[in-house]
Write a protein that holds these residues in place. Structure first.
Motif, PDB file in Angstrom:
ATOM      1  N   ILE A   1      -5.167   6.042  -6.807  1.00  0.00           N
ATOM      2  CA  ILE A   1      -4.234   7.173  -6.678  1.00  0.00           C
ATOM      3  C   ILE A   1      -2.923   6.695  -6.050  1.00  0.00           C
ATOM      4  O   ILE A   1      -1.824   6.990  -6.549  1.00  0.00           O
ATOM      5  CB  ILE A   1      -4.875   8.284  -5.811  1.00  0.00           C
TER       6      ILE A   1
ATOM      7  N   GLN B   1     -10.266   5.938 -14.663  1.00  0.00           N
ATOM      8  CA  GLN B   1     -11.347   6.927 -14.817  1.00  0.00           C
ATOM      9  C   GLN B   1     -12.593   6.242 -15.359  1.00  0.00           C
ATOM     10  O   GLN B   1     -13.700   6.404 -14.830  1.00  0.00           O
ATOM     11  CB  GLN B   1     -10.896   8.019 -15.813  1.00  0.00           C
TER      12      GLN B   1
ATOM     13  N   ILE C   1     -15.067  19.069 -26.471  1.00  0.00           N
ATOM     14  CA  ILE C   1     -14.429  17.871 -27.066  1.00  0.00           C
ATOM     15  C   ILE C   1     -13.844  18.223 -28.434  1.00  0.00           C
ATOM     16  O   ILE C   1     -12.662  18.020 -28.689  1.00  0.00           O
ATOM     17  CB  ILE C   1     -15.491  16.752 -27.219  1.00  0.00           C
TER      18      ILE C   1
ATOM     19  N   GLU D   1     -19.605  22.111  -6.561  1.00  0.00           N
ATOM     20  CA  GLU D   1     -19.311  22.076  -8.005  1.00  0.00           C
ATOM     21  C   GLU D   1     -18.756  23.428  -8.449  1.00  0.00           C
ATOM     22  O   GLU D   1     -17.744  23.498  -9.160  1.00  0.00           O
ATOM     23  CB  GLU D   1     -20.616  21.738  -8.766  1.00  0.00           C
TER      24      GLU D   1
ATOM     25  N   PHE E   1      -5.964  23.422 -15.073  1.00  0.00           N
ATOM     26  CA  PHE E   1      -5.703  23.193 -16.511  1.00  0.00           C
ATOM     27  C   PHE E   1      -4.870  24.342 -17.081  1.00  0.00           C
ATOM     28  O   PHE E   1      -3.860  24.137 -17.759  1.00  0.00           O
ATOM     29  CB  PHE E   1      -7.034  23.100 -17.278  1.00  0.00           C
TER      30      PHE E   1
ATOM     31  N   VAL F   1     -21.788  12.046 -20.136  1.00  0.00           N
ATOM     32  CA  VAL F   1     -20.829  10.946 -19.918  1.00  0.00           C
ATOM     33  C   VAL F   1     -20.381  10.377 -21.270  1.00  0.00           C
ATOM     34  O   VAL F   1     -19.173  10.219 -21.541  1.00  0.00           O
ATOM     35  CB  VAL F   1     -21.506   9.835 -19.061  1.00  0.00           C
TER      36      VAL F   1
ATOM     37  N   GLY G   1     -18.145  12.712 -22.967  1.00  0.00           N
ATOM     38  CA  GLY G   1     -16.826  12.673 -22.293  1.00  0.00           C
ATOM     39  C   GLY G   1     -16.043  11.452 -22.749  1.00  0.00           C
ATOM     40  O   GLY G   1     -14.875  11.549 -23.164  1.00  0.00           O
TER      41      GLY G   1
ATOM     42  N   MET H   1      -7.630  14.998 -23.443  1.00  0.00           N
ATOM     43  CA  MET H   1      -8.217  13.755 -22.913  1.00  0.00           C
ATOM     44  C   MET H   1      -8.658  13.989 -21.462  1.00  0.00           C
ATOM     45  O   MET H   1      -9.775  13.601 -21.063  1.00  0.00           O
ATOM     46  CB  MET H   1      -7.154  12.651 -22.965  1.00  0.00           C
ATOM     47  N   ILE H   2      -7.834  14.702 -20.717  1.00  0.00           N
ATOM     48  CA  ILE H   2      -8.191  14.927 -19.311  1.00  0.00           C
ATOM     49  C   ILE H   2      -9.414  15.835 -19.244  1.00  0.00           C
ATOM     50  O   ILE H   2     -10.340  15.617 -18.435  1.00  0.00           O
ATOM     51  CB  ILE H   2      -6.985  15.547 -18.568  1.00  0.00           C
ATOM     52  N   VAL H   3      -9.500  16.783 -20.170  1.00  0.00           N
ATOM     53  CA  VAL H   3     -10.699  17.649 -20.201  1.00  0.00           C
ATOM     54  C   VAL H   3     -11.926  16.770 -20.422  1.00  0.00           C
ATOM     55  O   VAL H   3     -12.953  16.884 -19.721  1.00  0.00           O
ATOM     56  CB  VAL H   3     -10.562  18.676 -21.358  1.00  0.00           C
ATOM     57  N   ALA H   4     -11.787  15.835 -21.357  1.00  0.00           N
ATOM     58  CA  ALA H   4     -12.944  14.960 -21.642  1.00  0.00           C
ATOM     59  C   ALA H   4     -13.333  14.207 -20.377  1.00  0.00           C
ATOM     60  O   ALA H   4     -14.523  14.068 -20.060  1.00  0.00           O
ATOM     61  CB  ALA H   4     -12.562  13.969 -22.737  1.00  0.00           C
ATOM     62  N   PHE H   5     -12.295  13.775 -19.624  1.00  0.00           N
ATOM     63  CA  PHE H   5     -12.620  13.002 -18.406  1.00  0.00           C
ATOM     64  C   PHE H   5     -13.377  13.887 -17.413  1.00  0.00           C
ATOM     65  O   PHE H   5     -14.353  13.456 -16.778  1.00  0.00           O
ATOM     66  CB  PHE H   5     -11.347  12.451 -17.750  1.00  0.00           C
ATOM     67  N   THR H   6     -12.981  15.159 -17.309  1.00  0.00           N
ATOM     68  CA  THR H   6     -13.695  16.028 -16.338  1.00  0.00           C
ATOM     69  C   THR H   6     -15.159  16.143 -16.756  1.00  0.00           C
ATOM     70  O   THR H   6     -16.069  16.070 -15.925  1.00  0.00           O
ATOM     71  CB  THR H   6     -13.073  17.438 -16.320  1.00  0.00           C
ATOM     72  N   ILE H   7     -15.369  16.251 -18.055  1.00  0.00           N
ATOM     73  CA  ILE H   7     -16.773  16.372 -18.512  1.00  0.00           C
ATOM     74  C   ILE H   7     -17.536  15.094 -18.168  1.00  0.00           C
ATOM     75  O   ILE H   7     -18.658  15.133 -17.640  1.00  0.00           O
ATOM     76  CB  ILE H   7     -16.795  16.635 -20.044  1.00  0.00           C
TER      77      ILE H   7
ATOM     78  N   ASP I   1     -16.919  13.169 -15.713  1.00  0.00           N
ATOM     79  CA  ASP I   1     -17.162  13.209 -14.250  1.00  0.00           C
ATOM     80  C   ASP I   1     -18.384  14.075 -13.941  1.00  0.00           C
ATOM     81  O   ASP I   1     -19.287  13.653 -13.188  1.00  0.00           O
ATOM     82  CB  ASP I   1     -15.936  13.814 -13.538  1.00  0.00           C
ATOM     83  N   SER I   2     -18.420  15.263 -14.573  1.00  0.00           N
ATOM     84  CA  SER I   2     -19.580  16.137 -14.280  1.00  0.00           C
ATOM     85  C   SER I   2     -20.861  15.420 -14.689  1.00  0.00           C
ATOM     86  O   SER I   2     -21.866  15.448 -13.955  1.00  0.00           O
ATOM     87  CB  SER I   2     -19.477  17.450 -15.057  1.00  0.00           C
TER      88      SER I   2
ATOM     89  N   VAL J   1     -11.680  15.609  -8.686  1.00  0.00           N
ATOM     90  CA  VAL J   1     -10.649  16.662  -8.770  1.00  0.00           C
ATOM     91  C   VAL J   1      -9.276  16.083  -8.412  1.00  0.00           C
ATOM     92  O   VAL J   1      -8.282  16.300  -9.117  1.00  0.00           O
ATOM     93  CB  VAL J   1     -11.014  17.814  -7.798  1.00  0.00           C
TER      94      VAL J   1
ATOM     95  N   ILE K   1      -8.120  13.113  -8.764  1.00  0.00           N
ATOM     96  CA  ILE K   1      -7.542  12.317  -9.864  1.00  0.00           C
ATOM     97  C   ILE K   1      -7.140  13.225 -11.020  1.00  0.00           C
ATOM     98  O   ILE K   1      -6.058  13.067 -11.613  1.00  0.00           O
ATOM     99  CB  ILE K   1      -8.556  11.239 -10.321  1.00  0.00           C
ATOM    100  N   THR K   2      -7.986  14.224 -11.293  1.00  0.00           N
ATOM    101  CA  THR K   2      -7.641  15.109 -12.424  1.00  0.00           C
ATOM    102  C   THR K   2      -6.319  15.816 -12.132  1.00  0.00           C
ATOM    103  O   THR K   2      -5.430  15.880 -12.998  1.00  0.00           O
ATOM    104  CB  THR K   2      -8.751  16.161 -12.592  1.00  0.00           C
TER     105      THR K   2
END
Lengths: 1051, 88, 230, 118, 301
Positions: free
Chosen positions: A140, A166, B24, B59, B71, D13, D16, D29-35, D37-38, D88, D90-91
């Protein structure tokens, strides 16, 4: 002071900065600097404690509970040193980025402090998850700090960096949790013991978990195929920050990988080595075609990190030298990169030639070259000692293939770095001059002084551990470096100082040398002093000339005095560097100086490999004495001989590796050419003498290596002289003639009999005298006429009689015509080949004898005889100070011609201990060998008498001769009106070119050009890998992960 | 109720995977973001089943709450500047 | 099209790695070394009911410190990134729906109360600083939605954030000098298990974290909203 | 139980990553990264789960003495807490970057942000 | 070599004999050449007339110091070459100033004359002189190679560098001459002999029509006279070396005159038959024919 205070102060200041309003920006900046200074002070205090007491590292607990159950930090000598490096880089980066930080406000300062604190965290923490948290902090902070740069592509670079991070963090997390599950603890040391306990047969869970963790942390090191994102960062970010990014975060990530390797155990080391070496060679190759300076520095820093990763991968065989080597490389890389990045902030243009703006500031040029020297591992710096130990230990373990790759990569790196230095010195300075405010100069000065100080420290370390000499303390090098400080004095003062110093040193030490070394010492010191006389002609200060010259002479005299291989190799590299700077001073010498340094460094690396191989065969004594070369045993000896011979032959420009010599010697300055050509080539010969003296005849696969050298010497002699005939440029002609003469000397050496060596030594002396004389006289003429093209000169005998006499005597000596000393060399040569067994190469030497006569005549005819051009009518004689050394040489030649015994008598006795039979006996003025005797005095008298008789007879008859000018002759029944039309000089030996031209095609030049083109095209193809799209970089990363996994599972 | 648990988790997981695939391959951005929010919510329920309440709360609060909002905020910003010719 | 194919192949290989990882996984019947230590010693040493909170705040306190700095960093960087195009907020916005304003006026105090409750009882019930902070931030968010023109004084948020951070570091240092080590919670008597004022400094630390996280999120949201333009 | 959760975690993962690799729009792409992460978080928690044990909170039902037999492994939960918050952080940062990139380059397509090459 | 002073007058005597013999012989050879071409040819004493004329000329010009020294170098080269090699084997009077190591000295002393001539001619500034020098140097340098190889193989054969010893080794009648013991070397030497005698096949150096007598273009009067004497002495001196090395040397003057005449005839004879070679042709000719013979002679001995 407890190490945790680093974190406390770091965070405290960061949060405090949040409090300050918009207006107190300067107060915030002061606070940042204070915090960073305090953090550096803490690590410095720890470093002093550990260095002084030598105590081993101890743990610091947090949360009052023992490590496996809480996070602990370890503070040891290495951690203290690394954190100090990180904090100092941070401090100086903050200083350097002052204006950017002030522009962006306290938040940016807070981000910087936290970044530095997190880097210290990575080094100190012993807990895996804590390592993950600090890595995320770095991600970061780096993404944030990229905004400091005013380049708008920085945003895209930052985003790409985040994308790949990431991926990395996802893999790292999965790795950590599964490793925790398998071992039950998150503490690195705990995990290491637990990992050892797990039997490797269960290759499933823990191995893969460790793989994920390992690959994620290694990805932080930006390994070769998967580092597109890092390069964009280097190119786009603010140079101050790039220094932190490459020096500090590179160091921290490397130490993190080292900690991980403790867990992984030895079977992961080859993986690390593999990735490291691929990165080192790949990144260096890709750096070749780079034009943007920061991107080039990016590639270079990735390459260096790769090299250190390779060293990490080899830690099992290094034992306790491991930190010495890794530390040497790491600190040299960090300081050099930081220095170069900070320098790049001063230069406005972004292409390499734009750096020519630095020419106006000698101190900055010195800073630049110190950083480049640190990176390419040249003598006084720590990376040199590290490279030496690395080579020796690698070869001792039989991993010479790896060493070959490392040396190749290092050579490529030296290539593009010195090419860059060439641009800096030689290219036209761009319009805008560089503005260098104090706060940007201080960091650069710190980096450079740090480099030199570390050079001294590593010298002390290497002298205490390995018994090597600390280079900075040796008298000659010390004397050379003092000239750096005296560079503001006028030239003539420095010249007197230099000559005085050299003569004094000679008078102090001449007793120690045996006859052979005495000759070389005389040539290097006394000969050098005489050649330096010619430097009086230059007025003004000649910045940079005397340190470089003294460095070269220091290197040469240390070469002779070196008894162990380390001293020898260090001296070899010193004289290479010194001569490189001298050659670079010439007006158009940039490409030639580059080819010179690349060839010489290639040769030096060969010698390094040779000594490493030799040291591995001999029982490990602290220092490997040169004399021990003699008792090397069969399997290793021929290879050592081959490597060392190749290395020395690059210096004496044997055919095949000779293409650097013509350019280097021709383009050098008037008084530099004699030094480089007359004296420097002898260093190569001295190396060959030492080699042959100790190792004698070696045969590899049944082929007699000395026989091969015989042929190389003969071919070099023939082709060197043949090429000299067709040259139009006077200095190039003499340069090619040097190649030819060196071929002669190499031939004499390779004869491996008494007289052969004597001939070679006679050559060493003769060649020094007449080559320096000829170069000086041609230099003097070139200075007066302003050109070196022979067909533009002519008829200067009347205007420059002294130069003419010097050249005439030189010609008679070189061509071996009886009265002068050249004939002595030929006479010994004849006796030598009568006793030698191999006969065929003689044919080439016989042919090259007369050919030598041809090009010499061309030299004197086109310059001094023939028609005088109109524009040269009012030329004066060459400057006094250039004529004086020539006259000294003429006298010297006469003395050596008449009384060769004075010099060669002792050497003859000395050589007879190697080759007892065939010695000459000297009594009075006659020298007899088993085939006949030669009385130089008698010959001189007879020829003199006949000459005087006839001369008197002619004088008597032509008492009333009428003096007629050159131009007054009838030519095909007309009086010529333009001197140019009747001066026959262009393409003087046209018939020879028609007959023997095919021998002189530039095959070798084309070969080497093809090699470099191959490297460049390879680099250009692979460069297309980085197409700038963040997603493709993510692809590369995943591909890299999968590839390493299959490689690891396959192994 | 405890014997029902395995079936509940399976159902939950399938729902989550479906929501992830929608996120996705989804046609428009808002639907994708909502699907991601849903994934996060279902994940917090799964955490409850896996006997870790702390994580479930985090979460829920941060994962589904704040991220989804971030978002939409950015999407709004991009949308608004898109239709009025984008920022100067 | 090739890109998708290559991506699929890559992810299949990665999936393979994960699969072997999973197959090698056997849930252990007994708590491992560290977990058993925590299970036995938390109540006695730290007096905290919620073991997870004990681990997060004390045993792995440095992580959490790093954690908070991560948030602090991302907040300030988001501020940096979006700060450069700050426009004076002189825009007229269509009036927000009646329901939202009144609902906000009613709900916001409740949400804030819930947030405070969550991070104060961090050491007893599940939840803690992060969750509480998030809830407070959502409260602030609701306020923002209800009244976009309200201009949150950045200075207030920044001071809250910094003060909380400073106190947190101060407590850490105090732990170093007074109690066993950095961030040790035995600054104060650990009291009896389950009491509000038990487990030494954990509640104090966690509430500070709560405040800080709340402040950071709201500053992030505020800087996001600041860039709002017509 | 743990296997099911872990499998879904890994699948998430992978989904994602697939999304991140193929989506050209930065936001998606960022949405995919959050998924992703989860997914990772689910895997981590699934590791700590033990059959037939309860949450690591000492209260009325679970006394301090018998905690060792009753509670599941608290450590992964502590790690996940931090991981979520970092995710969060990083997102948020990536979103800010995406917005700034959009503002500066008027496009959200990753393929168009390729001005640094070679 | 103890330097006894009696050698000096004997050396002068030898030079006197050789000079006169040279004048007569070269005139005779030219007369023979003319008679072959069915011309009457020049009178035998023509050379003496030229000498007297040149020395008698009152006007003499010089282009500078080196021009002045050119002929001196040239002649001292010729005389030196003659004196360093024993003319008559066995007689103390006519073994001149030869000493043990004189074979190499002779080989290199040839260049002394060439160097002097080249420098002097170059000083004259005349383009013809310069072109002549280039051609001369190129051709002679390649011509010397086979001769050097031959000499080396002979030295290897007799394991000595002294001409006297070589001649001594060949005194056992006709068959012991090097001609028969080492034919390859002799053939190489004789081919290279052609190259250095400036006779027609290889006389492009002084190519009478193209560049009127090449290097000595600007020389006249007493300078030319000196050169003329050298044009006479130098071939004889060179032939003496050939004679001693390959044809058993001369034990008496008549044998000396006969052998020198015959060897000189060899170059004259070849000269009359073959047309003139260009320089690169002659270089290639030597490389193709003479050098392999020399190399073989080294390998064989």
């Amino acid at each position: 002071m407890n190490a945790l205070t680093i974190f406390a102060i770091g965070l405290g200041t960061a949060f405090l900065l949040g409090l300050l309003g918009e207006r107190q920006k300067s107060l915030g900046y002061m606070l940042t600097l204070a915090a960073l200074t305090f953090m550096s002070a803490v690590s410095a205090s720890w470093l002093v404690v550990f260095a002084a007491t030598g105590a081993d590292s101890f743990d610091i607990f947090t949360a009052g509970t023992a490590p496996p159950f809480a996070i602990n930090l370890r503070m040891g000598l290495i951690e203290a040193a690394l954190t100090l490096l990180i904090n100092l880089t941070g401090l100086f980066a903050a200083m350097h980025m002052g204006d950017a930080l002030l522009r962006l406000g306290q938040r940016a300062m807070a981000v910087l402090i936290i970044a530095i604190m997190a880097l210290c965290g990575i080094v100190l923490t012993r807990d895996i998850f804590n390592l993950f948290v600090f890595f995320e902090l770095i991600v970061i902070a780096t993404a944030g700090l990229v905004l400091l740069s005013d380049d708008d592509s920085a945003l895209a670079a930052g985003f790409k960096y985040l994308i790949v991070s990431q991926f990395i963090s996802a893999l790292l997390l999965v790795g950590i949790i599964f490793a925790y599950h398998a071992t039950g603890t998150l503490n690195i040391d705990g995990m290491a013991e637990a990992a050892a306990a797990i039997d490797p047969s269960v290759s499933g869970a823990f191995a893969i978990a460790f793989f994920l963790m390992f690959i994620a942390v290694v990805a932080e090191l930006k390994p070769f195929p998967a580092n597109g994102w890092a390069l964009d960062m280097y190119e786009a970010a603010h140079p101050g920050f790039s220094a932190v990014f490459s020096a500090a975060s590179g160091t921290a990530a490397l130490y993190a990988v080292d900690k991980l390797l403790q867990i992984g155990g030895t079977d992961w080391l080859p993986v690390a080595t593999g990735i490291g070496i691929v990165t080192f060679v790949g990144a260096n190759l890709l750096a070749l075609p780079q034009t943007n300076d920061r991107r080039l520095l990016g590639y270079s820093s990735i390459a260096q990190t790769g090299l250190i990763l390779t060293v990490l991968g080899q830690q099992d065989i290094f034992g306790d030298d491991y930190f010495f080597i890794a530390g040497g490389l790491l600190f040299a890389h960090a300081l050099a990169k930081a220095g170069l990045y900070w320098l790049s902030a001063l230069v406005a243009g972004r292409t390499l030639p734009d750096w020519a703006a630095l020419q106006s500031r000698p101190l900055l040029v010195f800073a630049f070259i110190s950083c480049v020297a640190m990176l390419s591992g040249l003598p006084p710096f720590p990376s040199f000692y590290a490279k030496w130990e690395l080579a020796h230990l690698l070869v001792a373990e039989g991993r010479s293939g790896l060493l070959a790759l490392i040396l190749f990569g290092a050579l490529v790196e030296a290539g593009y770095l010195f090419r860059w230095f060439g641009y800096l010195i030689k290219r036209a300075t761009p319009a805008e001059s560089i503005a260098c405010p104090a706060h940007q100069l201080l960091p650069i000065a710190a980096a450079v002084l740090g480099g030199w100080a570390l050079g001294f420290v590593w010298g002390e370390l290497s002298s205490s551990y390995f018994g090597r000499t600390n280079l900075l303390l040796t008298l000659p090098l010390f004397f050379a470096l003092t000239f750096l400080l005296l560079d503001w004095l006028p030239a003539w003062v420095k010249n007197t100082l230099a000559i005085g110093g050299m003569v004094a040193f000679f008078s102090l030490t001449y007793a120690e040398y045996d006859p052979l070394r005495l000759i070389f010492a005389v040539i290097f010191l006394i000969g050098g002093a005489v050649t330096l006389l010619a430097s009086y002609h230059a007025h003004g200060r000649r910045i940079g000339f005397y340190p470089a010259a003294m460095l070269m002479y220091a290197g040469m005299i240390m070469l002779i005095r070196a008894s162990d291989s380390f001293g020898f190799f260090a001296a070899w590299e010193l004289l290479t560097v010194g001569s490189y700077f001298l050659i670079l001073r010439g007006k158009h010498s940039e490409p030639h100086a580059l080819s010179y340094i690349v060839f010489s460094l290639g040769g030096a690396f060969l010698i390094l490999a040779g000594f490493a191989l030799a040291a591995s065969a001999v029982p490990p004594a602290p220092t490997f004495e040169i004399a021990q070369l003699a008792d090397l045993v069969q399997p290793v000896a021929p290879w050592v001989f081959l490597l060392l011979a190749l290395g020395f032959m690059t210096k004496t420009a044997a055919i095949g590796v000779h293409i650097w010599l013509p350019g280097a010697h021709a383009e050098a300055e008037t008084d530099v050419s004699p030094m480089v050509s007359g004296i420097l080539l002898k260093a190569g010969l001295y190396g060959l003498f030492v080699l042959l003296m100790n190792m004698g005849k070696q045969s590899l696969y049944g082929v007699e290596l000395t026989y091969v050298m015989l042929w190389i010497g003969a071919i070099t002699a023939l082709l060197g002289n043949l090429m000299a005939i067709f040259q139009e440029d006077a200095k190039r002609l003499l340069a090619y003639s040097s190649i030819g003469q060196m071929g002669y000397a190499l031939f004499g050496l390779a004869l491996m009999n008494h007289l052969g060596w004597l001939m070679a030594l006679m050559f060493v002396i003769n060649h020094y005298i007449y080559k320096s004389m000829l170069f000086l006289s041609v230099g003097g003429v070139a200075k007066r006429t302003g050109t070196r093209e022979m067909f533009k000169m002519g008829g200067l005998i009347t205007l420059m009689p002294l130069s003419f006499i010097a050249t005439l005597i030189g010609i008679i000596a070189v061509s071996g015509v009886p009265p002068l000393s050249g004939f002595g060399g030929r006479w010994i040569f004849y006796n030598a080949i009568l006793t030698a067994d191999a006969r065929l190469p003689m044919v080439l030497i016989f042919l090259s004898g007369p050919i030598a006569f041809l090009y010499l005549f061309r030299l004197i005819h086109t310059i001094f005889l023939g028609q005088l051009k109109d524009e040269h009518r009012r030329l004066k004689e060459a400057p006094f100070w250039i004529i004086l050394p020539q006259m000294i040489y003429v006298a010297l030649l006469m003395v050596v011609a008449v009384v060769p015994g004075m010099v060669l008598r002792h050497v003859d006795a000395y050589i007879s201990q190697f080759f007892p039979d065939g010695a000459l006996n000297w009594e009075g003025s006659t020298i007899t060998s088993q085939f006949g005797y030669w009385n130089p005095v008698a010959i001189m008298i007879i020829v003199g008498v006949i000459f005087m008789l006839l001369f008197g007879w002619l004088l008597f008859v032509n008492r009333r001769a009428q003096k007629v000018k050159q131009f007054n002759f009838v030519f095909s029944a007309e009086r010529p009106f333009r001197p140019e039309t009747t001066h026959f000089a262009w393409n003087f030996f046209a018939p020879y070119r028609k007959a023997m031209g095919f021998l002189v095609q530039p095959f070798v030049t084309r070969f080497w050009a093809a090699v470099t083109d191959l490297l460049h095209t390879a680099a250009d193809i692979t460069r297309r890998l980085y197409n700038g799209n963040g997603q493709t970089y993510a692809f590369h990363f995943l591909l890299f992960v999968v590839a390493v996994f299959t490689f690891r599972m396959g192994m | 109720m405890s014997h029902l648990l395995p079936w509940l988790t399976i159902l939950l997981c399938i729902a989550m995977l479906v929501a992830a695939i929608i996120a996705i391959r989804g046609l428009s951005s808002p639907i994708a973001i909502l699907a991601a929010g849903l994934v996060s919510l279902l994940a917090s329920v799964l955490f409850l089943i896996l006997a870790s309440p702390d994580v479930a709360m985090t979460e829920a609060a941060i994962g589904s709450g704040l991220t989804t909002f971030l978002f939409f905020f950015i999407l709004g910003r991009v949308r608004s500047s898109e239709n009025d010719g984008g920022p100067a | 099209m090739i890109k998708r194919a290559v991506a699929l192949v890559l992810l299949l290989m990665l999936g393979g790695i994960f699969a072997t990882l999973m197959l090698g996984y056997t849930p252990d019947s007994e708590l491992n070394l560290t977990a058993r230590y925590y299970a036995e010693r938390t109540a006695a040493d730290l007096g905290a009911a919620n073991i997870v909170t004990a681990i997060v705040v004390t045993y792995r306190g440095l992580d959490t410190l790093g954690e908070v700095t991560v948030l602090f960093l991302s907040a300030s960087i988001v501020g940096l990134v979006l700060a450069s195009n700050r426009r004076p907020a002189l825009r007229v916005r269509t009036p927000v729906g009646e329901l939202l304003t009144t609902g906000a006026r009613f709900l916001v105090p409740l949400i804030l109360l819930l947030g405070v409750y969550v991070f104060v009882n961090g050491h007893l019930t599940p939840g803690g600083g992060f969750q509480g902070g998030a809830i407070i931030a959502s409260g602030v968010l609701l306020l923002l939605l209800a009244d976009p023109l309200r201009h949150f004084s950045h200075h207030v948020i920044a001071t809250v954030e910094s003060l909380a951070g400073l106190f947190y570091v101060a407590i850490g240092l105090a732990g170093l000098f007074l109690a066993g080590g950095f961030l040790d919670n035995r600054l104060w008597p650990i009291g009896t298990l389950g009491e509000l004022f038990s487990a030494g400094a954990i509640p104090l630390i966690y509430s500070l974290i709560g405040l800080k996280v709340g402040a950071e999120f709201s500053s992030m949201l505020a800087s996001l909203s600041e860039t709002e333009e017509l | 139980m743990a296997y099911i959760a872990m499998a879904t975690g890994f699948l998430l993962v992978l989904i994602g990553f697939y999304g991140a690799l193929t989506q050209r729009n930065l936001l998606r792409m960022i949405v995919a990264f959050t998924i992703a992460d989860s997914g990772v978080n689910i895997v981590i928690v699934a590791i700590g789960y033990m059959r037939g044990r309860t949450a690591p909170i000492l209260d009325a039902t679970v006394s301090a003495a018998e905690a060792v037999q009753r509670i599941i492994d608290p450590v992964p939960q502590a790690l996940v807490l931090t991981a979520i918050v970092i995710g969060v952080g990083i997102t948020a940062l990536m979103l800010a970057y995406a917005y700034r990139l959009y503002e500066r380059k008027h496009t959200l397509d990753i393929a168009k942000l390729t001005d640094l090459q070679g | 070599m103890d330097f006894d002073w009696m050698k000096i007058p004997y050396a002068f005597l030898t030079v006197f004999i050789v000079v006169n013999y040279g004048f007569l012989m070269t005139a005779l050879i030219q007369k023979i050449g003319a008679r072959v071409g069915r011309r009457y040819g020049i009178p035998i004493w023509q050379n003496y007339l030229d000498m007297i004329k040149n020395y008698g000329l009152r006007s003499s010009i010089t282009h500078g110091a080196m021009f002045y020294l050119g002929p001196v170098f040239r002649l001292s080269g010729g005389v030196g070459l003659l004196l360093f090699v024993p003319s008559i084997y066995g007689s103390y009077m006519f073994s001149n100033l030869s000493f043990a190591g004189d074979l190499i000295l002779a080989l290199y002393f040839v260049f002394f004359g060439t160097l002097g001539m080249a420098l002097g001619a170059a000083e004259s500034g005349h383009p013809h002189a310069a072109i002549g020098i280039t051609r001369g140097l190129s051709q002679v340098s390649m011509a010397e190679l086979p001769f050097g190889l031959a000499v080396f193989s002979v030295a290897l054969q007799y394991q000595t560098l002294s001409v006297t010893d070589i001649v001594a080794a060949q005194q056992g009648g006709m068959l012991t001459w090097t001609l028969f013991t080492n034919p390859l070397a002799v053939s190489a030497a004789m081919l290279s002999f052609l190259g250095s005698m400036m006779r027609p096949p290889f006389d492009v150096v002084i190519a009478p029509q193209e560049i009127p007598i090449g290097p000595p273009t600007e020389y006249h009067s007493s300078y030319l006279a000196l050169m003329q004497t050298n044009r006479v002495i130098f071939p004889v001196a060179k032939i003496v070396i050939y004679m001693n090395l390959f044809f058993g040397g001369a034990t008496s003057w008549p044998e000396f005159f006969l052998k020198v005449f015959l060897i000189y005839m060899w170059s004259a004879f070849v000269g009359v038959v073959f047309p003139r070679f260009r320089v690169e042709q002659s270089i290639r000719w030597f490389l193709v024919w003479a050098v392999p013979l020399g190399v073989l002679s080294i390998m064989v001995v």
